[in-house]
Design a protein around this motif. Sequence first.
Motif, PDB file in Angstrom:
ATOM      1  N   LEU A   1      -6.844  -5.765  -2.680  1.00  0.00           N
ATOM      2  CA  LEU A   1      -6.331  -4.611  -1.916  1.00  0.00           C
ATOM      3  C   LEU A   1      -5.056  -4.987  -1.171  1.00  0.00           C
ATOM      4  N   ASP A   2      -5.094  -6.156  -0.508  1.00  0.00           N
ATOM      5  CA  ASP A   2      -3.948  -6.573   0.319  1.00  0.00           C
ATOM      6  C   ASP A   2      -2.683  -6.774  -0.513  1.00  0.00           C
ATOM      7  N   LEU A   3      -2.865  -7.278  -1.746  1.00  0.00           N
ATOM      8  CA  LEU A   3      -1.686  -7.621  -2.559  1.00  0.00           C
ATOM      9  C   LEU A   3      -1.255  -6.501  -3.500  1.00  0.00           C
ATOM     10  N   VAL A   4      -2.214  -5.840  -4.108  1.00  0.00           N
ATOM     11  CA  VAL A   4      -1.879  -4.885  -5.180  1.00  0.00           C
ATOM     12  C   VAL A   4      -1.421  -3.533  -4.630  1.00  0.00           C
ATOM     13  N   LEU A   5      -2.023  -3.098  -3.538  1.00  0.00           N
ATOM     14  CA  LEU A   5      -1.696  -1.754  -3.016  1.00  0.00           C
ATOM     15  C   LEU A   5      -0.429  -1.808  -2.159  1.00  0.00           C
ATOM     16  N   GLU A   6       0.689  -1.966  -2.837  1.00  0.00           N
ATOM     17  CA  GLU A   6       1.958  -2.126  -2.115  1.00  0.00           C
ATOM     18  C   GLU A   6       2.514  -0.799  -1.611  1.00  0.00           C
ATOM     19  N   HIS A   7       3.181  -0.892  -0.482  1.00  0.00           N
ATOM     20  CA  HIS A   7       3.912   0.261   0.055  1.00  0.00           C
ATOM     21  C   HIS A   7       4.994   0.659  -0.951  1.00  0.00           C
ATOM     22  N   GLY A   8       5.157   1.952  -1.161  1.00  0.00           N
ATOM     23  CA  GLY A   8       6.157   2.412  -2.130  1.00  0.00           C
ATOM     24  C   GLY A   8       5.597   2.476  -3.546  1.00  0.00           C
ATOM     25  N   TRP A   9       4.417   1.902  -3.745  1.00  0.00           N
ATOM     26  CA  TRP A   9       3.725   2.024  -5.045  1.00  0.00           C
ATOM     27  C   TRP A   9       2.417   2.806  -4.840  1.00  0.00           C
ATOM     28  N   ALA A  10       1.573   2.293  -3.931  1.00  0.00           N
ATOM     29  CA  ALA A  10       0.271   2.950  -3.722  1.00  0.00           C
ATOM     30  C   ALA A  10       0.307   3.974  -2.587  1.00  0.00           C
ATOM     31  N   TYR A  11       1.143   3.752  -1.609  1.00  0.00           N
ATOM     32  CA  TYR A  11       1.175   4.650  -0.445  1.00  0.00           C
ATOM     33  C   TYR A  11       2.590   4.682   0.119  1.00  0.00           C
ATOM     34  N   GLY A  12       2.765   5.500   1.156  1.00  0.00           N
ATOM     35  CA  GLY A  12       4.115   5.714   1.680  1.00  0.00           C
ATOM     36  C   GLY A  12       4.728   6.919   0.982  1.00  0.00           C
ATOM     37  N   SER A  13       5.884   7.384   1.482  1.00  0.00           N
ATOM     38  CA  SER A  13       6.438   8.649   0.963  1.00  0.00           C
ATOM     39  C   SER A  13       6.755   8.564  -0.531  1.00  0.00           C
ATOM     40  N   LYS A  14       7.039   7.362  -1.046  1.00  0.00           N
ATOM     41  CA  LYS A  14       7.369   7.252  -2.475  1.00  0.00           C
ATOM     42  C   LYS A  14       6.236   6.582  -3.276  1.00  0.00           C
ATOM     43  N   GLY A  15       5.160   6.255  -2.618  1.00  0.00           N
ATOM     44  CA  GLY A  15       4.070   5.532  -3.292  1.00  0.00           C
ATOM     45  C   GLY A  15       3.038   6.477  -3.865  1.00  0.00           C
ATOM     46  N   LYS A  16       3.222   6.868  -5.117  1.00  0.00           N
ATOM     47  CA  LYS A  16       2.334   7.868  -5.718  1.00  0.00           C
ATOM     48  C   LYS A  16       1.681   7.373  -7.011  1.00  0.00           C
ATOM     49  N   ALA A  17       1.687   6.052  -7.253  1.00  0.00           N
ATOM     50  CA  ALA A  17       1.199   5.531  -8.543  1.00  0.00           C
ATOM     51  C   ALA A  17      -0.278   5.847  -8.786  1.00  0.00           C
ATOM     52  N   LEU A  18      -1.040   5.987  -7.718  1.00  0.00           N
ATOM     53  CA  LEU A  18      -2.491   6.182  -7.883  1.00  0.00           C
ATOM     54  C   LEU A  18      -2.912   7.639  -7.667  1.00  0.00           C
ATOM     55  N   GLU A  19      -1.928   8.490  -7.456  1.00  0.00           N
ATOM     56  CA  GLU A  19      -2.225   9.886  -7.110  1.00  0.00           C
ATOM     57  C   GLU A  19      -3.146  10.546  -8.143  1.00  0.00           C
ATOM     58  N   GLY A  20      -4.202  11.173  -7.649  1.00  0.00           N
ATOM     59  CA  GLY A  20      -5.108  11.931  -8.516  1.00  0.00           C
ATOM     60  C   GLY A  20      -6.152  11.096  -9.249  1.00  0.00           C
ATOM     61  N   LYS A  21      -6.069   9.779  -9.149  1.00  0.00           N
ATOM     62  CA  LYS A  21      -7.062   8.954  -9.840  1.00  0.00           C
ATOM     63  C   LYS A  21      -8.385   8.977  -9.057  1.00  0.00           C
ATOM     64  N   ILE A  22      -9.461   8.765  -9.772  1.00  0.00           N
ATOM     65  CA  ILE A  22     -10.786   8.774  -9.145  1.00  0.00           C
ATOM     66  C   ILE A  22     -11.151   7.346  -8.773  1.00  0.00           C
ATOM     67  N   PHE A  23     -11.729   7.191  -7.588  1.00  0.00           N
ATOM     68  CA  PHE A  23     -12.134   5.856  -7.132  1.00  0.00           C
ATOM     69  C   PHE A  23     -13.579   5.880  -6.629  1.00  0.00           C
ATOM     70  N   PHE A  24     -14.334   4.841  -6.971  1.00  0.00           N
ATOM     71  CA  PHE A  24     -15.615   4.619  -6.283  1.00  0.00           C
ATOM     72  C   PHE A  24     -16.056   3.177  -6.452  1.00  0.00           C
ATOM     73  N   GLN A  25     -17.081   2.793  -5.683  1.00  0.00           N
ATOM     74  CA  GLN A  25     -17.679   1.461  -5.799  1.00  0.00           C
ATOM     75  C   GLN A  25     -19.005   1.566  -6.543  1.00  0.00           C
ATOM     76  N   ALA A  26     -19.281   0.564  -7.348  1.00  0.00           N
ATOM     77  CA  ALA A  26     -20.615   0.411  -7.925  1.00  0.00           C
ATOM     78  C   ALA A  26     -21.150  -0.856  -7.280  1.00  0.00           C
ATOM     79  N   LEU A  27     -22.072  -0.701  -6.350  1.00  0.00           N
ATOM     80  CA  LEU A  27     -22.507  -1.868  -5.581  1.00  0.00           C
ATOM     81  C   LEU A  27     -24.011  -2.086  -5.677  1.00  0.00           C
ATOM     82  N   THR A  28     -24.392  -3.324  -5.419  1.00  0.00           N
ATOM     83  CA  THR A  28     -25.809  -3.685  -5.405  1.00  0.00           C
ATOM     84  C   THR A  28     -26.092  -4.320  -4.046  1.00  0.00           C
ATOM     85  N   ALA A  29     -27.242  -3.985  -3.458  1.00  0.00           N
ATOM     86  CA  ALA A  29     -27.528  -4.468  -2.101  1.00  0.00           C
ATOM     87  C   ALA A  29     -28.963  -4.944  -1.994  1.00  0.00           C
TER      88      ALA A  29
END
Length: 202
Positions: A80-108
């Motif tokens: 998360l810290d490295l890949v989700l860069e400003h201007g790519w993932a977020y910020g006014s020009k960061g739209k690379a992930l827009e509209g994609k679906i996200f969730f966790q598959a976890l075991t506890a």
Amino acid sequence: MKKILINFAHPAKGRSKINAALKVAVENLEGVIVNDLYSTYPDFHIDIAREQQLCEEHDVIIFQHPFYWYQAPAIIKEWLDLVLEHGWAYGSKGKALEGKIFFQALTAGGDTTTYQPNGANLFTIGELTSPFSATANLCHMTALPPFAVMGVHRGLPEEQLKAYAEEYCRLIIALRDDRFDIAQAKDEPLLNHRLDNLILRP
Ligand SMILES: Cc1cc2nc3c(=O)[nH]c(=O)nc-3n(C[C@H](O)[C@H](O)[C@H](O)COP(=O)(O)O)c2cc1C
């Protein structure tokens, strides 16, 4: 058909029972790719360009992992810290992930009764995974509740593990084939709480 990326993170894969079974159930499905983060980056040197390209090429992004200290294993935080860069993932020009679906598959280890305000773990899975939903929201993604296999400390009988693996497989196929009620899923505590109600008939 939606393309599905499963970012898989288990630091002791050789000892995994539950995540290993879930992974086997989905890794050969058409349109699905499992990106094993600990195997690819044993030294944590994440290839940002590769990871961003994988995200761009897929419509659904899943983090599959065991729940460790109420969080995901460390490599997911590094990712998360490295890949989700400003201007790519977020910020006014960061739209690379827009509209994609996200969730966790976890075991506890703990079961759902322990993940309640009056239970041993004090907080719900939804509350504890809220940094992920907030992150997905900031990155213009559609966040869904987790698919969760709970209560594995008690020992999961083979039949039950098989049933969870089949549920996970059905969920992934329904998402891939656009037969999943995304709007209703957002209101569920867990994706597999009432999975049959969320899967639309062909
Ligand atoms: C370091 C560590 C931390 C853990 N923390 C939690 C936790 O916070 N909550 C929980 O319910 N289970 C916790 N567990 C139990 C794991 O979630 C459980 O062993 C795992 O989901 C089983 O999946 P696997 O067979 O794929 O390893 C923890 C286990 C380990 C080894």
